[in-house]
Design a protein around this motif. Structure first.
Motif, PDB file in Angstrom:
ATOM      1  N   GLY A  80     -44.346 -55.271 -18.282  1.00  0.00           N
ATOM      2  CA  GLY A  80     -44.841 -55.100 -16.972  1.00  0.00           C
ATOM      3  C   GLY A  80     -44.095 -56.114 -15.955  1.00  0.00           C
ATOM      4  O   GLY A  80     -44.255 -55.812 -14.810  1.00  0.00           O
ATOM      5  N   LYS A  81     -43.457 -57.051 -16.413  1.00  0.00           N
ATOM      6  CA  LYS A  81     -42.664 -57.925 -15.590  1.00  0.00           C
ATOM      7  C   LYS A  81     -41.845 -57.278 -14.605  1.00  0.00           C
ATOM      8  O   LYS A  81     -41.742 -57.579 -13.322  1.00  0.00           O
ATOM      9  CB  LYS A  81     -41.878 -59.109 -16.519  1.00  0.00           C
TER      10      LYS A  81
ATOM     11  N   MET B 139     -42.785 -56.526 -10.998  1.00  0.00           N
ATOM     12  CA  MET B 139     -43.075 -57.547 -10.202  1.00  0.00           C
ATOM     13  C   MET B 139     -41.455 -57.757  -9.410  1.00  0.00           C
ATOM     14  O   MET B 139     -41.461 -57.741  -8.230  1.00  0.00           O
ATOM     15  CB  MET B 139     -42.977 -58.973 -10.779  1.00  0.00           C
TER      16      MET B 139
ATOM     17  N   PHE C  84     -49.233 -66.845 -12.046  1.00  0.00           N
ATOM     18  CA  PHE C  84     -48.225 -66.496 -12.961  1.00  0.00           C
ATOM     19  C   PHE C  84     -46.937 -66.959 -12.137  1.00  0.00           C
ATOM     20  O   PHE C  84     -46.716 -66.370 -10.868  1.00  0.00           O
ATOM     21  CB  PHE C  84     -48.109 -64.989 -13.212  1.00  0.00           C
TER      22      PHE C  84
ATOM     23  N   TYR D 230     -44.249 -64.444  -9.688  1.00  0.00           N
ATOM     24  CA  TYR D 230     -44.558 -63.998  -8.317  1.00  0.00           C
ATOM     25  C   TYR D 230     -43.880 -64.954  -7.289  1.00  0.00           C
ATOM     26  O   TYR D 230     -42.878 -64.721  -6.455  1.00  0.00           O
ATOM     27  CB  TYR D 230     -45.820 -63.940  -7.966  1.00  0.00           C
TER      28      TYR D 230
ATOM     29  N   ASN E  74     -54.281 -60.966  -9.077  1.00  0.00           N
ATOM     30  CA  ASN E  74     -54.105 -60.817 -10.456  1.00  0.00           C
ATOM     31  C   ASN E  74     -55.641 -61.265 -10.889  1.00  0.00           C
ATOM     32  O   ASN E  74     -56.008 -62.401 -10.720  1.00  0.00           O
ATOM     33  CB  ASN E  74     -53.016 -61.895 -10.857  1.00  0.00           C
TER      34      ASN E  74
ATOM     35  N   ILE F  70     -52.755 -56.596 -15.961  1.00  0.00           N
ATOM     36  CA  ILE F  70     -52.216 -56.629 -17.227  1.00  0.00           C
ATOM     37  C   ILE F  70     -53.375 -56.907 -18.084  1.00  0.00           C
ATOM     38  O   ILE F  70     -53.079 -56.797 -19.269  1.00  0.00           O
ATOM     39  CB  ILE F  70     -50.781 -57.295 -17.502  1.00  0.00           C
ATOM     40  N   TYR F  71     -54.147 -57.875 -17.535  1.00  0.00           N
ATOM     41  CA  TYR F  71     -55.459 -58.362 -18.686  1.00  0.00           C
ATOM     42  C   TYR F  71     -56.643 -57.505 -18.225  1.00  0.00           C
ATOM     43  O   TYR F  71     -57.636 -57.753 -18.531  1.00  0.00           O
ATOM     44  CB  TYR F  71     -55.657 -59.765 -18.273  1.00  0.00           C
TER      45      TYR F  71
ATOM     46  N   LEU G 234     -49.853 -52.968 -11.766  1.00  0.00           N
ATOM     47  CA  LEU G 234     -49.196 -53.246 -12.619  1.00  0.00           C
ATOM     48  C   LEU G 234     -49.935 -53.404 -13.691  1.00  0.00           C
ATOM     49  O   LEU G 234     -51.135 -54.171 -13.840  1.00  0.00           O
ATOM     50  CB  LEU G 234     -48.437 -54.866 -12.314  1.00  0.00           C
TER      51      LEU G 234
ATOM     52  N   SER H 128     -48.475 -54.990 -23.436  1.00  0.00           N
ATOM     53  CA  SER H 128     -48.125 -56.367 -24.217  1.00  0.00           C
ATOM     54  C   SER H 128     -49.457 -57.082 -24.521  1.00  0.00           C
ATOM     55  O   SER H 128     -49.644 -57.284 -25.914  1.00  0.00           O
ATOM     56  CB  SER H 128     -47.550 -57.271 -23.233  1.00  0.00           C
ATOM     57  N   LYS H 129     -50.417 -56.998 -23.672  1.00  0.00           N
ATOM     58  CA  LYS H 129     -51.643 -58.047 -23.958  1.00  0.00           C
ATOM     59  C   LYS H 129     -52.616 -57.233 -24.692  1.00  0.00           C
ATOM     60  O   LYS H 129     -53.221 -57.445 -25.722  1.00  0.00           O
ATOM     61  CB  LYS H 129     -52.253 -58.520 -22.707  1.00  0.00           C
TER      62      LYS H 129
ATOM     63  N   ARG I 156     -41.911 -54.755 -25.478  1.00  0.00           N
ATOM     64  CA  ARG I 156     -41.591 -54.333 -24.008  1.00  0.00           C
ATOM     65  C   ARG I 156     -41.843 -53.025 -23.436  1.00  0.00           C
ATOM     66  O   ARG I 156     -41.111 -52.135 -23.541  1.00  0.00           O
ATOM     67  CB  ARG I 156     -40.009 -54.828 -23.712  1.00  0.00           C
TER      68      ARG I 156
ATOM     69  N   TYR J 127     -56.766 -67.598 -21.606  1.00  0.00           N
ATOM     70  CA  TYR J 127     -56.621 -68.838 -21.140  1.00  0.00           C
ATOM     71  C   TYR J 127     -57.591 -69.721 -20.655  1.00  0.00           C
ATOM     72  O   TYR J 127     -58.583 -69.315 -20.349  1.00  0.00           O
ATOM     73  CB  TYR J 127     -55.717 -68.970 -19.943  1.00  0.00           C
TER      74      TYR J 127
END
Ligand SMILES: Cc1ncc(COP(=O)(O)O)c(C=O)c1O
Length: 386
Positions: free
Chosen positions: A93-94, A97, A118, A121, A164, A199-200, A227, A231-232, A240, A318
């Motif tokens: 996803g990176k 950005m 994150f 950014y 995010n 992404i989450y 985005l 991955s998660k 990737r 987290y």
């Protein structure tokens, strides 16, 4: 190059690995990746793709089947109409950005973004010579945006707003009311783009996921870039595979940036992604259930430690406890815990200056290791906390 930042998680991981090479036993709570294996049927699809000869370049924006499947998935999950021509598949996803900030933001522009957040950014905004304008995320406010801060942060120079939710590093989630309030503010600013890092989105513990992209006028047919990635959700960090969903003219520019850098995303990885989206979702559900149990364990344990106070994260994996009452700055405490407790975690400052006074602990580790980490942290903190 001096303007480009980094991700501290990778340097702390390197230090923790060096300590392990010296014979120390380290518990890893620093890196943000699921500890689960990629579901079997996804691995199998990737292997099969390689055996079937999918070992060549693909179209830059992704294989048509995967772009179609992503468009259908986003249409369903966000309740909006998305076409495959709006989807650009990238290695993780990176790059979304990197590419969207390069494509949209010029020197002298301003970008409104959360802090702590994150770190990439801020790094990218600085890299293109723009000015990051921070919206502080405070524990008292559940690490959600205070809409007054958003209003105050917007100026004539604002070009992009970054969201995010669920958030790294705090686990905070924007509510439907937050999204409605943001929408009202942004309706007054049709010249501003929105990068919504989702992404989450599948790692949410209560309620349904709310995206600003579902709001009329703020969809990816207008000015929002979603985005997201694999991955998660599917424990696929090393494969990737990610994507952006955006207005078609921007998708064409982003595809040009991709042709200038990666050419395309790995062919077999894209086929694995197709299997992930189209196959059974029970692995996602069981990972979420396990993350929830770990979350409850770590939050309860952290709140028992001297000088530590932790609110319950609503998404992602987290915990972001406040540690000011220990009497130690976050950088010092993170280092102390690695050196003396053998627990690797990150200082909140790795995510921006408003992260001071906090640590980030990733609970993508077994319950046994989390319990052991808490015990070891307790021993050190009862000695060093004021
Ligand atoms: C908020 C956020 N966005 C994007 C990413 C990037 O994910 P990927 O590994 O798919 O590039 C991460 C990874 O940690 C993240 O935390």
């Amino acid at each position: 190059m001096e303007r480009l930042g980094t991700e501290t998680a990778f340097s702390v991981l390197a230090k923790a690995k060096a300590l392990e090479a010296e014979g120390r036993e380290i518990i890893h709570l620093e890196i943000g990746e699921p500890d689960f294996d990629t579901p079997d049927h996804v691995v199998e699809a990737g292997c099969r793709a390689l055996r079937d000869g999918h070992t060549h370049y693909t179209p830059t924006a992704g294989i048509p089947e995967l772009r179609e499947a992503i468009a259908a998935d986003v249409t369903r999950s966000r309740g909006i109409d998305v076409g495959p021509e709006q989807v650009v598949v990238t290695p993780g996803g990176k790059p979304i950005m990197f590419f969207t900030i390069l494509a949209l933001v010029d020197e002298g522009d301003e970008v409104l973004l959360p802090n702590p957040a994150f770190p990439i950014y801020e790094s990218m905004v600085n890299f293109v010579g723009a000015k990051p304008v921070f919206v502080p995320l405070r524990q008292e406010h559940g690490f959600r945006f205070d809409l007054e801060d958003v209003r105050a942060g917007l100026s004539e120079c604002t070009r992009l707003v970054i969201l995010n939710s669920p958030a790294n590093p705090t686990g905070g989630v924007l509510t439907t009311d937050d999204i409605a309030g943001l929408t009202d503010i942004l309706r007054e600013r049709p010249d501003v783009y929105v990068l919504s890092d989702e992404i989450y989105s599948r790692l949410l513990y209560t309620g349904d996921f709310a995206s600003i992209a579902s709001e009329p006028g703020l969809g990816p047919d207008g000015r929002t870039i979603i985005l997201d990635g694999f991955s998660k959700t599917y424990a696929m960090t090393g494969w990737r595979l990610g994507y952006g969903v955006m207005p078609v003219p921007l998708a064409e520019e982003v595809a040009k940036l991709q042709v200038n850098s990666n050419s395309c995303t790995s062919a077999a990885t894209q086929r694995a992604g197709l299997a992930a989206l189209g196959g059974p979702q029970d692995a996602v559900e069981s990972m979420l259930a396990e993350f929830r149990a770990r979350r409850d364990l770590i939050v309860a344990g952290l709140n028992e430690l001297p000088g530590v106070e932790c609110i319950t994260p609503q998404g992602a994996f987290y915990a972001f406890p406040r540690i000011t009452e220990t009497g130690h700055p976050a950088d010092d405490l993170a280092e102390l815990l690695l050196d003396e407790a053998g627990v690797a975690c990150l200082s909140g400052t790795a995510f921006g200056r408003y992260g001071e006074g906090h640590l980030r602990l990733s609970y993508a580790n077994s319950r046994e290791n989390i319990a052991l980490a808490l015990e070891r942290m307790g021993r050190v903190l009862s000695r060093v906390a004021r």
